[in-house]
Design an enzyme around this catalytic site. Structure first.
Site, PDB file in Angstrom:
ATOM      1  N   ASP A  74       0.808  -1.219   0.000  1.00  0.00           N
ATOM      2  CA  ASP A  74       0.000   0.000   0.000  1.00  0.00           C
ATOM      3  C   ASP A  74       0.839   1.266   0.000  1.00  0.00           C
ATOM      4  O   ASP A  74       2.056   1.235   0.202  1.00  0.00           O
ATOM      5  CB  ASP A  74      -0.969  -0.011   1.206  1.00  0.00           C
ATOM      6  N   ASN A 145      -7.518  -2.681  14.246  1.00  0.00           N
ATOM      7  CA  ASN A 145      -8.908  -2.907  13.817  1.00  0.00           C
ATOM      8  C   ASN A 145      -9.026  -4.131  12.906  1.00  0.00           C
ATOM      9  O   ASN A 145     -10.074  -4.357  12.321  1.00  0.00           O
ATOM     10  CB  ASN A 145      -9.447  -1.667  13.097  1.00  0.00           C
ATOM     11  N   HIS A 147      -7.268  -4.666  10.133  1.00  0.00           N
ATOM     12  CA  HIS A 147      -6.969  -4.468   8.708  1.00  0.00           C
ATOM     13  C   HIS A 147      -5.713  -5.216   8.296  1.00  0.00           C
ATOM     14  O   HIS A 147      -4.806  -5.426   9.096  1.00  0.00           O
ATOM     15  CB  HIS A 147      -6.933  -2.981   8.319  1.00  0.00           C
ATOM     16  N   GLU A 152      -9.795  -2.122   5.182  1.00  0.00           N
ATOM     17  CA  GLU A 152     -10.373  -1.714   6.451  1.00  0.00           C
ATOM     18  C   GLU A 152     -11.670  -2.486   6.737  1.00  0.00           C
ATOM     19  O   GLU A 152     -12.243  -3.096   5.811  1.00  0.00           O
ATOM     20  CB  GLU A 152     -10.674  -0.210   6.401  1.00  0.00           C
TER      21      GLU A 152
END
Ligand code: F6R
Length: 251
Positions: A74, A145, A147, A152
């Site tokens: 990313d 979280n 990810h 996400e």
């Protein structure tokens, strides 16, 4: 039934990183002996820093990256390569500047691509992965979280490389590095879950108590888009490399 990823709990993050670096070095040497390239998927963040140090140490001891092709997961949208927090900068300072990889073999999504061209940039990224023969081994971290890459909570497993809004937990976690949440980019380009699951082998690194809850959920709750790392339960060759703190909720 989904295959639950296997996990290994090491005495320290250093020993987990060394074990993965050894696996990567064996993979490179065995592909070299067949005169084939090795395609690695790479992650940024705090977690893989020791892994990259170890790979640099192995390079100094003789491991060559001449036949290695890399694809990063990313990049933030809207920051230049030269920005100190760009993933381009991270990868060069933590790994690429210290090994003999051919710069043409390095692939990192371009965070400065014009908005109109993001879609074609993402599909070209997928094509490059395919042309390289697919990813042999994908290194992942995990967000608090759940990810993976910047996939996400809520993401579909069927999406390939794409642009995405960052989740508030992700923005808060990056705030310190950017000098405040207001300066964290709101969007990023990321390989999709589909891209990640296309890798032959996946190694997820997670260290420290702050990752213990999410590691437990990733491995033991059913597959849910709310915890994107649970999608790894449908991949046939995924291993979590954990230190004692990150693995403390697992029996
Ligand atoms: C980084 C990435 C992210 C990180 C994750 C964990 O390229 O894709 O998914 O792996 O946010 O970050 P750290 O390692 O900083 O806790």
């Amino acid at each position: 039934m989904p295959e639950v990823p296997s996990y290994r709990i090491f005495a320290s993050s250093q020993s987990a990183s060394t074990a993965l670096a050894e696996d990567i070095s064996q993979l490179i040497r065995s592909r070299d002996s067949e005169e084939r390239t090795t395609v690695l998927g790479l992650a940024t963040g705090n977690t893989p820093i020791e892994l990259y140090k170890e790979l640099i140490r192995m390079h100094r001891a003789g491991l060559s990256f001449r036949n290695v092709v890399t694809f990063n997961l990313d990049e933030y949208i809207g920051i230049e390569r030269e920005h100190p927090e760009s993933y381009w900068q991270f990868m060069h300072s933590h790994l690429f500047n210290h090994i003999d990889i051919n710069p043409e073999n390095i692939h990192i999504p371009d965070g400065m691509v014009a908005a109109d061209n993001i879609e074609s940039h993402c599909s070209a990224y997928e094509n490059h992965i395919e042309e390289a023969g697919g990813i042999d081994l994908q290194v992942l971290g995990i967000g608090r979280n759940g990810h993976i890459g910047f996939n996400e909570p809520g993401v579909s497993p069927d999406v390939a490389t794409h642009a995405t809004d960052l989740n508030q937990v992700t923005i808060n976690d990056a705030a310190e590095a950017f000098g405040g949440a207001a300066d964290v980019p709101q969007r990023a380009i990321t390989m999709g879950v589909k891209t990640i699951l296309g890798a032959q082998r996946i190694a997820l690194l997670a260290f420290g108590s702050s990752k213990a809850d999410i590691v437990e959920r990733a491995l033991t709750s059913g597959i849910t888009s709310e915890v994107p790392a649970t999608y790894l339960q449908s991949h046939p060759d995924t291993t979590f490399f954990l230190d004692q703190d990150a693995g403390k909720r697992l029996s």
